[in-house]
Design a protein around this motif. Sequence first.
Motif, short mmCIF file in Angstrom:
data_model
loop_
_atom_site.label_atom_id
_atom_site.label_comp_id
_atom_site.label_asym_id
_atom_site.label_seq_id
_atom_site.Cartn_x
_atom_site.Cartn_y
_atom_site.Cartn_z
N VAL A 115 6.51 32.20 51.78
CA VAL A 115 5.59 32.52 52.96
C VAL A 115 4.92 34.11 53.36
O VAL A 115 5.75 34.51 52.73
N THR A 116 3.73 34.23 53.29
CA THR A 116 3.22 35.80 53.23
C THR A 116 3.08 36.39 54.63
O THR A 116 2.97 37.82 54.73
N ALA A 117 2.59 35.47 55.40
CA ALA A 117 2.40 35.88 56.92
C ALA A 117 2.55 34.92 58.01
O ALA A 117 1.85 33.11 57.81
N VAL A 118 3.01 35.07 59.45
CA VAL A 118 2.48 34.02 60.16
C VAL A 118 2.15 34.57 61.54
O VAL A 118 2.77 35.59 61.45
N HIS A 119 0.57 34.56 62.02
CA HIS A 119 0.77 35.15 63.18
C HIS A 119 -0.61 34.43 64.22
O HIS A 119 -0.67 33.46 63.25
N ASN A 120 -0.95 34.88 64.75
CA ASN A 120 -2.14 34.33 64.88
C ASN A 120 -3.60 34.89 64.68
O ASN A 120 -3.88 35.65 63.72
N HIS A 121 -4.87 33.99 64.85
CA HIS A 121 -6.31 34.54 64.53
C HIS A 121 -6.77 34.32 65.60
O HIS A 121 -8.15 35.65 65.52
N LEU A 122 -6.50 33.83 67.17
CA LEU A 122 -8.14 34.03 67.57
C LEU A 122 -6.76 34.51 69.17
O LEU A 122 -5.41 33.82 68.91
N ASN A 123 -7.73 34.61 70.23
CA ASN A 123 -6.34 34.52 71.41
C ASN A 123 -7.31 33.48 72.42
O ASN A 123 -8.14 33.43 72.46
N GLU A 124 -6.18 33.36 73.53
CA GLU A 124 -6.61 32.31 73.85
C GLU A 124 -6.98 30.86 73.85
O GLU A 124 -8.22 30.36 74.43
N MET A 125 -5.64 30.74 72.93
CA MET A 125 -6.31 29.82 72.36
C MET A 125 -5.25 28.04 73.08
O MET A 125 -4.16 28.52 73.46
N SER A 126 -6.13 27.04 73.70
CA SER A 126 -5.08 25.94 73.80
C SER A 126 -5.32 24.43 72.83
O SER A 126 -6.22 24.19 73.24
N PRO A 127 -4.94 24.27 72.92
CA PRO A 127 -3.52 24.22 73.52
C PRO A 127 -3.02 25.70 72.13
O PRO A 127 -4.27 26.25 71.00
N HIS A 128 -1.88 26.46 71.71
CA HIS A 128 -1.47 27.61 71.00
C HIS A 128 -1.59 27.34 69.68
O HIS A 128 -0.28 26.26 69.44
#
Length: 301
Positions: A115-128
């Motif tokens: 596993v090399t990264a875990v993160h968001n790409h966008l904000n205010e996403m629903s569902p997250h």
Amino acid sequence: MKPGKLKHAVVGLGLIAIVVVPSLVGAADPDWKAVEQALGKGGQLQPGDVFRIGMPRTDLAVTVKGVPVKAPFALGSYAAFKQVGDHAMVMGDLVLLDQEIPGVMSGLIAGGLDVTAVHNHLNEMSPHVMYMHYAGHGEAVQLAKALRQALSASATPLGASGGAASSAGSTLDTKQIEQALGRAGREIGAGVFQVTVARAEAITEMGTPLLPAMGVTTVMNFQPTADGKAAITGDFVLVDKEVNPVAAALRRHGIDVTAIHNHALQDSPRLFYMHFWANDDPGRLAQGLKAAIDLTNSARP
């Protein structure tokens, strides 16, 4: 040549054949059909002999700032395989709901993948939604099996029952977008139009080339929205000195910077991925993206 010397020469050549032939066999391309069967999804051979399998999250109904987004636009899990010498490598990222992350991560690690990264790409996403990047080395079919086992902890559509993205053409003025960017693009399904821009320099990881088809390329996706507007998202692939100039250019043009982070662990030169979002006139947004591209060491059109 004397008989004794001839005998030794023949034996020597035989030993060379014994040594060489297996190495040639080991370097042969994997059985990509077997890889497809192991993972449960079809793929395509891309430039640079990269075999890429898309696993879009067509099962999810996601909005960003209230705008419904299509799977090819921002929900595209994938696996990119490439034969490297006597083994294969795979890298990609997985679109996951929060509750899917622990199980999928444990599955990847148990299957010998990193596993090399875990993160968001966008904000205010629903569902997250989060994005998990991974990489691995080994036999291609076994890597595919390990990835599928890990994905069993999620609802990612695999196998014959997996949904498919709509093939509807884009309603965007794609010629206007291409003209503004100075680059050609393509429709990738569900009305989404995509333009990609490769880095000019060679990118490697532990001496192995990382190619655009493996995800190491700037991506700009356009999805038509209401009132003639378009939503845009994607990511710029940057070296350190480009990060703040590109961020400033995007902000000057009304484009939100939603994330800045790594995707890999040992890339060279060290790369940073800048994700973005806006929903406005597509021609104006394309001009803003072009201003940012001009600040990067990108390959010529």
